[in-house]
Design a protein around this motif. Structure first.
Motif, PDB file in Angstrom:
ATOM      1  N   PHE A 108       0.812  -1.226   0.000  1.00  0.00           N
ATOM      2  CA  PHE A 108       0.000   0.000   0.000  1.00  0.00           C
ATOM      3  C   PHE A 108       0.844   1.274   0.000  1.00  0.00           C
ATOM      4  N   LYS A 109       2.185   1.119   0.080  1.00  0.00           N
ATOM      5  CA  LYS A 109       3.051   2.296  -0.043  1.00  0.00           C
ATOM      6  C   LYS A 109       2.867   2.963  -1.411  1.00  0.00           C
ATOM      7  N   ASN A 135       9.212  -1.435   1.952  1.00  0.00           N
ATOM      8  CA  ASN A 135       8.218  -1.224   0.901  1.00  0.00           C
ATOM      9  C   ASN A 135       8.121   0.209   0.399  1.00  0.00           C
ATOM     10  N   LYS A 212      -2.699   7.863   0.963  1.00  0.00           N
ATOM     11  CA  LYS A 212      -3.150   6.820   1.890  1.00  0.00           C
ATOM     12  C   LYS A 212      -4.594   7.035   2.334  1.00  0.00           C
ATOM     13  N   TYR A 233      -5.258  -2.060  12.001  1.00  0.00           N
ATOM     14  CA  TYR A 233      -4.279  -1.485  11.085  1.00  0.00           C
ATOM     15  C   TYR A 233      -2.868  -1.686  11.627  1.00  0.00           C
ATOM     16  N   PRO A 234      -1.962  -2.279  10.831  1.00  0.00           N
ATOM     17  CA  PRO A 234      -0.581  -2.466  11.296  1.00  0.00           C
ATOM     18  C   PRO A 234       0.172  -1.139  11.204  1.00  0.00           C
ATOM     19  N   GLY A 236       3.132   1.579  11.578  1.00  0.00           N
ATOM     20  CA  GLY A 236       4.542   1.956  11.702  1.00  0.00           C
ATOM     21  C   GLY A 236       4.562   3.457  11.906  1.00  0.00           C
ATOM     22  N   GLY A 237       4.730   4.191  10.799  1.00  0.00           N
ATOM     23  CA  GLY A 237       4.630   5.646  10.849  1.00  0.00           C
ATOM     24  C   GLY A 237       3.198   6.144  10.999  1.00  0.00           C
ATOM     25  N   GLY A 238       2.244   5.306  10.629  1.00  0.00           N
ATOM     26  CA  GLY A 238       0.842   5.605  10.872  1.00  0.00           C
ATOM     27  C   GLY A 238       0.096   6.338   9.768  1.00  0.00           C
ATOM     28  N   THR A 239       0.712   6.496   8.588  1.00  0.00           N
ATOM     29  CA  THR A 239       0.032   7.286   7.539  1.00  0.00           C
ATOM     30  C   THR A 239      -1.337   6.738   7.144  1.00  0.00           C
ATOM     31  N   GLU A 347       3.096  -7.936   8.576  1.00  0.00           N
ATOM     32  CA  GLU A 347       2.328  -6.820   9.144  1.00  0.00           C
ATOM     33  C   GLU A 347       0.830  -7.125   9.082  1.00  0.00           C
ATOM     34  N   THR A 375      -1.434  -5.133   4.314  1.00  0.00           N
ATOM     35  CA  THR A 375      -0.797  -3.973   3.688  1.00  0.00           C
ATOM     36  C   THR A 375       0.215  -4.327   2.600  1.00  0.00           C
TER      37      THR A 375
HETATM   38  C1  LIG Z   1       5.003   0.677   5.824  1.00  0.00           C
HETATM   39  C2  LIG Z   1       4.195  -0.525   6.108  1.00  0.00           C
HETATM   40  C3  LIG Z   1       3.297  -0.562   7.181  1.00  0.00           C
HETATM   41  C4  LIG Z   1       3.117   0.587   8.128  1.00  0.00           C
HETATM   42  O1  LIG Z   1       2.551   1.688   7.461  1.00  0.00           O
HETATM   43  P1  LIG Z   1       2.594   3.142   8.111  1.00  0.00           P
HETATM   44  O2  LIG Z   1       1.881   3.989   7.154  1.00  0.00           O
HETATM   45  O3  LIG Z   1       4.037   3.502   8.244  1.00  0.00           O
HETATM   46  O4  LIG Z   1       1.934   3.016   9.428  1.00  0.00           O
HETATM   47  C5  LIG Z   1       2.532  -1.707   7.342  1.00  0.00           C
HETATM   48  N1  LIG Z   1       2.661  -2.756   6.517  1.00  0.00           N
HETATM   49  C6  LIG Z   1       3.520  -2.763   5.484  1.00  0.00           C
HETATM   50  C7  LIG Z   1       3.606  -3.972   4.620  1.00  0.00           C
HETATM   51  C8  LIG Z   1       4.312  -1.640   5.237  1.00  0.00           C
HETATM   52  O5  LIG Z   1       5.155  -1.659   4.204  1.00  0.00           O
END
Ligand SMILES: *Cc1c(COP(=O)(O)O)cnc(C)c1O
Ligand SMILES: [Zn+2]
Length: 388
Positions: A108-109, A135, A212, A233-234, A236-239, A347, A375
């Motif tokens: 989803f990046k 990703n 996003k 929702y997994p 990381g940065g949370g976008t 994730e 994701t």
């Molecule tokens: C980057 C990523 C996340 C976290 O997304 P954020 O927007 O940073 O919270 C979760 N899953 C995968 C596969 C990612 O690449």
């Protein structure tokens, strides 16, 4: 222009959206695009959507790129929302999976990078730089190539191999760093002035979150404008979490949905759970998580600049934050694969583990509609899964 301007998410200071911007020049926090929803609603109605293209650019009027500028696109968005089959019955909830592994570069990046690279190109950037745990790098490399712009990528040396190879094969300049994503970000911050790089880090420019947010628009559209009870929702940065929440507010202003919101849960890895710790301690922001480690590379973000936004959303929505062990993610990947026919990323797998934990703790009621975000694709993490 569909964007009226940029506004700081912390102090409210306005910024000019007609030039490249990173963080708030007063307080250093993330900027949000203020969309002209009145103008958008003149042409974009719920009824107008079915006839439009399937990519995220179907929501063109709420995206920042001017209408006469061609987007940098590889067909991102428009991913399936699958009803879970057997997992649904065993966990006794109405479970749906938003399968983001079908995006370009398999995660989803792509959503964020399509919109952010489109805007960076439009506003004149020539060289883009990003720190990435995997990703985001692959997505930036692909969209920068498509845009004819240089990509400079900094990744931890132990980033999943597929991402490193993919970045090189799509023409990016790749540097591997002995450290974490935060060390990669620091390296870019040190060199960006002299190298004339535009910093594309998560929430350090205003438009990845705009891409996003289409997760939120798609979710509502696919569920016939009835949001689910729970989102896992997994984070990381949370976008994605932050973007979806912005989308819900915009859709309410557009009159597309009502006041009801899903309970939003941030799922993290036990080895890197700064948001879970801050949530449990009742803090408004999170401290850097020491010795961050997890196989779920997208979750290996020890310090997120949008921490205060995530914490506010999970509290306002009456959701929560939960940590999951790596071994459980690996075990559940195969379980989900065998039941659903999806090779999920770690994730995404973390959310399936979180579902079980939240069900046992009775934080999700029987029969509730739950949406899990897968994701990315497990294919990017072969070294993690290839254990015979
Ligand atoms: C980057 C990523 C996340 C976290 O997304 P954020 O927007 O940073 O919270 C979760 N899953 C995968 C596969 C990612 O690449
Ligand atoms: Zn500010």
């Amino acid at each position: 222009m569909f964007v009226k301007g940029l506004e700081c998410t912390a102090c409210g200071l306005e910024h000019d959206s007609s030039r490249l911007q990173n963080l708030c020049r007063s307080c250093g926090k993330p900027l949000f695009a203020i969309v002209d929803l009145a103008a958008a609603s003149r042409t974009m109605t719920r009824e107008s959507l079915p006839g439009r293209e399937r990519s995220l650019w179907r929501y063109r009027e709420v995206l920042p790129l001017p209408s006469d500028v061609e987007p940098v696109s590889l067909g991102e968005g428009g991913t399936p929302l699958l009803r879970a089959s057997r997992a649904c019955r065993t966990d006794d909830v109405d479970l749906w999976i938003k399968d983001e592994s079908l995006n370009p570069t398999q995660s989803f990046k792509a959503r964020g990078m399509s919109v952010a690279v489109s805007m960076a190109k439009h506003l004149g950037a020539k060289k883009l730089a990003v720190p990435s745990a995997g990703n985001a790098a692959a997505a930036l490399a692909a969209y920068a190539a498509r845009a004819g712009i240089e990509a400079h990528i900094f990744m931890p040396r132990d980033t999943p191999r597929a991402n490193v190879v993919e970045c090189r094969e799509t023409g990016a300049h790749v540097t591997l760093i002995d450290g974490l994503i935060t060390d990669c970000g620091a390296e870019i911050a040190r060199r960006k002035e002299s190298e004339a790089w535009f910093d594309m880090s998560t929430l350090k420019e205003p438009y990845r979150v705009e891409g996003k947010k289409t997760l939120g628009y798609e979710l509502a559209e696919q569920l016939n404008w009835e949001l689910p009870g729970v989102v896992l929702y997994p984070a990381g940065g949370g976008t994605g979490l932050i973007g979806m929440w912005k989308a819900f507010d915009e859709m309410e202003t557009l009159g597309w949905i009502g006041k009801k919101r899903p309970r939003m849960f941030a799922v993290q890895a036990a080895g890197c759970a700064p948001i879970v710790r801050a949530f449990e301690a009742g803090e408004k922001s999170a401290v850097e998580f020491p010795n961050a480690h997890t196989i779920a590379s997208g979750l290996r973000v020890p310090k997120a600049i949008g921490d205060f936004l995530m914490l506010k959303i999970i509290r306002d929505s009456n959701g929560g934050a939960i940590a999951v062990e790596d071994e459980e993610m690996i075990r559940v990947t195969r379980e989900v694969g065998a039941k659903e026919g999806l090779f999920v990323c770690p994730e995404g797998a973390a959310c399936f583990v979180a579902l079980k934990l939240l069900r046992s703790a009775r934080k999700i009621a029987s029969g509730e509609r739950v949406v899990i975000f897968n994701t990315g694709s497990g294919i990017k993490y072969l070294e993690t899964y290839d254990r015979g």
